[in-house]
Design an enzyme around this catalytic site. Structure first.
Site, PDB file in Angstrom:
ATOM      1  N   HIS A  26     -63.927 -36.116 -39.554  1.00  0.00           N
ATOM      2  CA  HIS A  26     -62.788 -35.673 -40.396  1.00  0.00           C
ATOM      3  C   HIS A  26     -62.305 -34.276 -40.001  1.00  0.00           C
ATOM      4  O   HIS A  26     -61.787 -33.539 -40.832  1.00  0.00           O
ATOM      5  CB  HIS A  26     -63.161 -35.672 -41.887  1.00  0.00           C
ATOM      6  CG  HIS A  26     -63.795 -36.937 -42.356  1.00  0.00           C
ATOM      7  ND1 HIS A  26     -63.083 -37.994 -42.888  1.00  0.00           N
ATOM      8  CD2 HIS A  26     -65.092 -37.341 -42.336  1.00  0.00           C
ATOM      9  CE1 HIS A  26     -63.916 -38.981 -43.205  1.00  0.00           C
ATOM     10  NE2 HIS A  26     -65.137 -38.617 -42.869  1.00  0.00           N
ATOM     11  N   LYS A  65     -48.365 -14.626 -25.510  1.00  0.00           N
ATOM     12  CA  LYS A  65     -48.708 -16.043 -25.652  1.00  0.00           C
ATOM     13  C   LYS A  65     -49.257 -16.685 -24.382  1.00  0.00           C
ATOM     14  O   LYS A  65     -48.800 -16.424 -23.289  1.00  0.00           O
ATOM     15  CB  LYS A  65     -47.464 -16.857 -26.056  1.00  0.00           C
ATOM     16  CG  LYS A  65     -46.959 -16.658 -27.443  1.00  0.00           C
ATOM     17  CD  LYS A  65     -47.864 -17.191 -28.553  1.00  0.00           C
ATOM     18  CE  LYS A  65     -48.151 -18.666 -28.521  1.00  0.00           C
ATOM     19  NZ  LYS A  65     -47.091 -19.470 -29.121  1.00  0.00           N
TER      20      LYS A  65
END
Ligand code: ARG
Length: 507
Positions: A163, A290
């Protein structure tokens, strides 16, 4: 000769007008057929040899046909033979090349006992075979990269998730071999599809076979097929082999998307478990700091392309009646595209795996902070105290609940000891430290297929063995095709040198 008011098409006998421009735009498939020129020429040579051997055409005609087909191949390779869209498809282009070189009679003779319907299925299957081999090679390289990176990481712990929540500690080798294990099934599926692709439709003619005394087994063997695809109407009317191959590629892509997703997620600052190599990342045009996981994201995105191609082929096939229907021409773009996408992504993912840096410290720290060894603590109580697993699950569940409330972890051994004592489970600090330690937890996972170093090493051995066998199988398939082509070429050279067909072993 075409008279006044006649169609110029090779099939134009019954037509009195040229095809309209828009009709040609819709009909012509020269773009999609480009990848099959080699196969169309080889297929025509095998067909011509078969016709001559069965005395359906003469050996002088065979020589002329083979000579011009060889010229067509050379011209295609040197770029002087280009597919003309007004001729509609590869078959008409190759036949026209022959007619223009050797005369229309020769072109006409070659087309005895075959039709474009069996021809296109044959060319398509031949090219599909070659591409399955390419994909299986790329798959083998990725499997090898995963196994190579697993080596030496059998005791490197990282969080295992269910999960997307921390579940139990696993090793980096276990994570990587998990992907290798799935990819082995992708390979097996493609090998299985190959066996159905590799049967020869040539000679089925339009749909009903032929009244000529052909030898379909000979043409099949010259083209390297493992045998004849027998039923003629089925040969020309099915593309189940296209759908099956794309389905296998779609399933393969779903596995690649799982790897890609993990690369995207785990390379984030929040996870910080992987550092993707600069060569497989890109920057931002505005934010100088980035480093984006674009190659992984694009792999994840390309999955949609292949799933779309699967939907496209299945939709095209739905409700078609028996026999050849022109809709079937729409089989090639999705097949080629699915192959191109899958191969590109396989190669990119393999390189990303080879060059990625594992942030082992971060992985190790992350495992310790979030109760990943709680199951093992419950297992310990089952083993040591003879309690039912459900009871232990309850005790450890409430232990974790208290620790969470208090902002503590299983590494607060003294507090763990106190809470367990409240449940009448006395444990020494040493016992607790040993049980909750992720590495010793890993070492205790010994069942078949577990994450413990021993079972993982066993699996690595089996996966390497499986990989070796796949590589041998793929090499065998490639050899078989190259051998068949070499055999066809030997016959071609013998005939071109003036030798009689009876003077050479046809295989
Ligand atoms: N270009 C066609 C295809 O790809 C070849 C077969 C055409 N047959 C025909 N009867 N028009 O399917």
């Amino acid at each position: 000769m075409q008279g006044e008011g006649k169609s110029s098409k090779l099939w134009g006998g019954r037509f009195s007008a040229e095809m309209a421009d828009v009709a040609l735009d819709l009909s012509e498939s020269t773009g999609a057929d480009g990848p099959m020129v080699f196969e169309d020429i080889w297929g025509s040579q095998a067909h011509a040899i078969m016709l001559a051997k069965c005395e359906i055409i003469g050996e002088d005609d065979l020589r002329e046909i083979l000579r011009w087909l060889e010229k067509a191949k050379e011209a295609w390779n040197d770029g002087s033979f280009e597919l003309r869209r007004e001729l509609e498809d590869v078959h008409m282009n190759v036949e026209t090349y022959l007619r223009e070189g050797a005369g229309s009679e020769m072109g006409g003779r070659l087309h005895t006992a075959r039709s474009r319907n069996d021809q296109v299925a044959t060319d398509g299957k031949m090219h599909c075979r070659a591409r399955i081999i390419d994909i299986r090679e790329a798959l083998a390289d990725l499997r090898a990269a995963l196994l190579a990176r697993a080596e030496g990481h059998e005791e490197a712990v990282m969080p295992g998730y269910t999960h997307t929540q921390h579940a139990q500690p696993i090793s980096v080798a276990f994570w990587l071999t998990g992907h290798a294990s799935g990819l082995a099934r992708d390979d097996a599926r493609l090998a299985d599809a190959y066996s159905r692709v590799n049967t020869c439709p040539l000679g089925a003619a339009a749909l009903a076979g032929t009244s000529f005394p052909t030898d379909r087994e000979l043409s099949a063997s010259l083209l390297g097929f493992q045998g004849v695809q027998e039923h003629s109407i089925d040969c020309v009317g099915t593309r189940d082999w296209v759908a099956e191959t794309i389905a296998d590629l779609a399933i393969l892509m779903s596995g690649l998307s799982k790897i890609a997703e993990e690369f995207v997620l785990w390379s984030t600052w929040e996870y910080g478990m992987l550092e993707i190599d600069d060569a497989y990342s890109s920057g931002s045009s505005i934010m100088p700091q980035k480093k984006n996981p674009c190659i992984a994201e694009l792999t994840r995105g390309k999955v949609g392309v292949v799933y779309g191609r699967l939907t496209q082929i299945l939709t095209m096939l739905k409700g078609l009646p028996s026999g050849y229907n022109r809709d079937l021409q729409e089989d090639k773009p999705p097949l080629w595209d699915a192959f191109n996408c899958a191969e590109l992504c396989l190669r990119a993912v393999a390189e990303m795996i080879k060059t990625v840096t594992f942030r082992l410290d971060r992985m190790r720290a992350s495992v310790g902070q979030n109760f990943a060894t709680a199951t093992e603590l419950a297992n310990y109580l089952v083993r040591d105290r003879g309690l039912p697993f459900r009871t232990c699950h309850e005790i450890i569940g409430s232990l974790v609940g208290v620790l969470v409330q208090e902002g503590k972890t299983l590494d607060d051994h003294a507090r763990v000891q106190e809470i367990l004592a409240e449940h009448e489970q006395e444990m020494t600090l040493e016992e607790i430290a040993d049980i909750v330690d992720p590495v010793s937890c890993l070492n205790r996972q010994v069942s078949i297929g577990s994450t413990g170093p021993e079972p993982v090493r066993t699996m690595m051995g089996r996966l390497s063995e499986g990989l070796k066998n796949s590589r041998a199988d793929v090499a065998g398939a490639r050899d078989q095709l190259e051998g068949a082509y070499a055999q066809t070429m030997k016959i071609v050279e013998h005939v071109l040198a003036g030798g009689p067909l009876s003077g050479i072993d046809l295989g």
